[in-house]
Scaffold this active site. Structure first.
Site, mmCIF file in Angstrom:
data_model
loop_
_atom_site.group_PDB
_atom_site.id
_atom_site.type_symbol
_atom_site.label_atom_id
_atom_site.label_comp_id
_atom_site.label_asym_id
_atom_site.label_seq_id
_atom_site.Cartn_x
_atom_site.Cartn_y
_atom_site.Cartn_z
ATOM 1 C CB CYS A 184 -0.910 0.061 1.230
ATOM 2 S SG CYS A 184 -1.780 -1.440 1.616
ATOM 3 C CG HIS B 268 -0.966 4.187 4.256
ATOM 4 N ND1 HIS B 268 -0.726 3.043 3.547
ATOM 5 C CD2 HIS B 268 -0.465 3.974 5.481
ATOM 6 C CE1 HIS B 268 -0.107 2.164 4.318
ATOM 7 N NE2 HIS B 268 0.043 2.711 5.497
HETATM 8 CA CA CA Z 1 -2.952 -2.287 -0.533
#
Ligand code: CA
Length: 474
Positions: A83, A141
């Site tokens: 990610c 994130h």
């Molecule tokens: Ca991911």
């Protein structure tokens, strides 16, 4: 040849569509000169878990529309199979290892460099001087320190959460702030942020984000915008509402059924987004990209990468080749496959070129504008080579002319993806020169990269500190 004829035919009809839409758009500020950009990013979705890549088990009629009314990339890659780094690459249009973004950043909000460094510009920051309004919905994130929040990084609107994953039901979102987190994964339960204000939700998270996307488009329709719809679905935890579960009586495995239902929620959202663009009359000056941030992690969320080897975290195709499509009615052909390799790094390069944003004073981009390749104007391939590096687990990979070089755990591998998409037949022994050449090319690229710039998720357990603080104050 058939594809070429199809493209030519489509281009003729595209020109007709474009000329009429130009007349329509001429009296609006939001014009074809500055196309809107929407990136719909799913999280941990498998390559084979979308209708346009052949799934008959999971229904994605709306996501499929993006490919059907645009282009499906059969070899669409992300710049990292996990990610955080994948998103840093996507957002900056540069290999994230160039700025030390080699792993998921810690979610400790006291660390002011655990995100994209200020020396790099993300899509929102690049487009801002050109008059774009930007919004991010869902998973950020890219840093939890206040100086790294979306509103400090070019985004005008943020509705979502700062960490790398989240629970989906409103009743589970009870933590007021990351500073209150005392247990691992508790950050999945924070209340959502609207810019810097904590708010309560009323709906299943994916639906909540889709509704916000619709509101954003309606609100910003008259000016150029960039909307980053960063769904955390179908990332774990596997949670879905009955409405979506009911679509899958044929899937008996409970986890797979829930995963499928989570994708259906995203698919309904994509449907809402596409119909809002039509209703608002901005369909043909909006580029919509759809992709997953990395390959499916298989057992972790019951995803399926089809015949591709491996999954999330791997240098193999199952880690880095993702469901990927783009739609721009009237400007690019509809319903074709594009088979040369493309990268998530190309999205920023595409929008700045199409919006004529001057980025010559910025750091060099690793991506290219894909539009001329899709219209057939440019018959070459966008990338001579693509690279991947995992600093922490010490593997490396490159792809050139469908020859895939991998070095992992000291093992040298070379696969011919044209003949061996499943990476089963290691050709290293037969093709040592080719391996050597790719290795040398990789080493040259590797010399341009930086070591880790910040502490990674799990490398520093800040929750223990919070626990101590909490005990002391009691
Ligand atoms: Ca991911």
């Amino acid at each position: 040849m058939i594809v070429f004829k199809k493209i030519t035919k489509l281009l003729v009809s595209a020109l007709i569509v474009t000329s009429t839409s130009f007349v329509y758009a001429a009296d609006k500020v939001n014009t074809l000169d500055k196309p809107n950009l929407i990136i719909i990013l799913t999280d941990d979705q498998g390559y084979a878990d979308v209708g346009f890549n052949g799934s008959t088990e999971i229904f994605t009629p709306n996501i499929d529309k993006i490919a059907k009314e645009g282009v499906r990339f059969t070899q669409g890659y992300v710049s990292y199979p996990v990610c955080g780094p994948s998103r840093a690459g996507l957002l900056t249009g540069r290999y994230q290892d160039r700025f030390g973004f080699v792993g998921n950043p810690t979610i400790d909000p006291s660390v002011d460099n655990a995100g994209i460094p200020k020396t790099e510009k993300n899509i929102a920051e690049v487009l801002k001087p050109a008059g774009y309004t930007s919004g991010i919905l869902g998973k950020w994130h890219m840093g939890t320190h206040p100086s790294l929040h979306p509103d400090k990084r070019g985004f005008d609107h943020f509705y979502g959460f700062l960490s790398g994953g989240h629970k989906y039901f409103p009743e589970d979102l009870v933590i007021n702030d990351l500073s209150e987190v005392t247990k691992k994964w508790q950050w999945y339960s924070t209340r959502l942020l609207r810019n810097d204000i904590r708010v309560d939700t009323t709906e299943y998270l994916t639906d909540e984000l889709s509704n916000e996307a619709v509101e954003f488009i309606k609100r910003e329709k008259d000016n150029p915008f960039f909307l980053y719809v960063a769904y955390n679905a179908p990332h774990a935890p596997l949670q879905a509402t009955q409405k979506y579960l009911d679509r899958y009586p044929h899937i008996k495995n409970k986890r797979r059924k829930t995963y499928a239902a989570m994708i259906s929620a995203v698919d309904d959202g994509v449907g809402q987004i596409l119909s809002t663009l039509k209703e608002q009359g901005i369909d043909d000056n909006t580029i919509v990209f759809f992709l997953s941030d990395n390959g499916g992690p298989l057992s972790k969320n019951a995803s399926n990468n089809g015949e591709l080897r491996g999954g999330k975290g791997d240098p193999f195709e199952g880690g880095v080749r993702v469901p990927f499509a783009v739609r721009w009615p009237g400007k690019i052909p509809a319903g074709i496959d594009y088979n040369h390799s493309v990268s998530s790094l190309d999205i920023l390069a595409t929008i700045v070129d199409e919006a004529k944003v001057d980025v010559t004073s910025n750091k060099p981009l690793d991506g290219v504008n894909l539009i001329p390749y899709l219209t057939g104007e440019n018959e070459g391939q966008p990338h001579d080579v693509l690279f991947w590096r995992s600093f922490s687990t010490n593997w490396s990979a490159s792809l050139t002319a469908n020859s895939k070089m991998i070095k992992k755990g000291g093992e040298a591998m070379l696969f011919d993806l044209d003949k061996d998409i499943a990476e089963q037949k290691n050709m290293y022994k037969q093709s040592k020169d080719q391996y050597k050449n790719q290795r040398a090319q990789y080493e040259q690229w590797n010399d341009e990269l930086q070591d880790p710039a910040f502490p990674r998720l799990g490398s520093w357990d800040f929750t223990k500190q919070n626990k101590t603080k909490t005990k002391k104050t009691k």
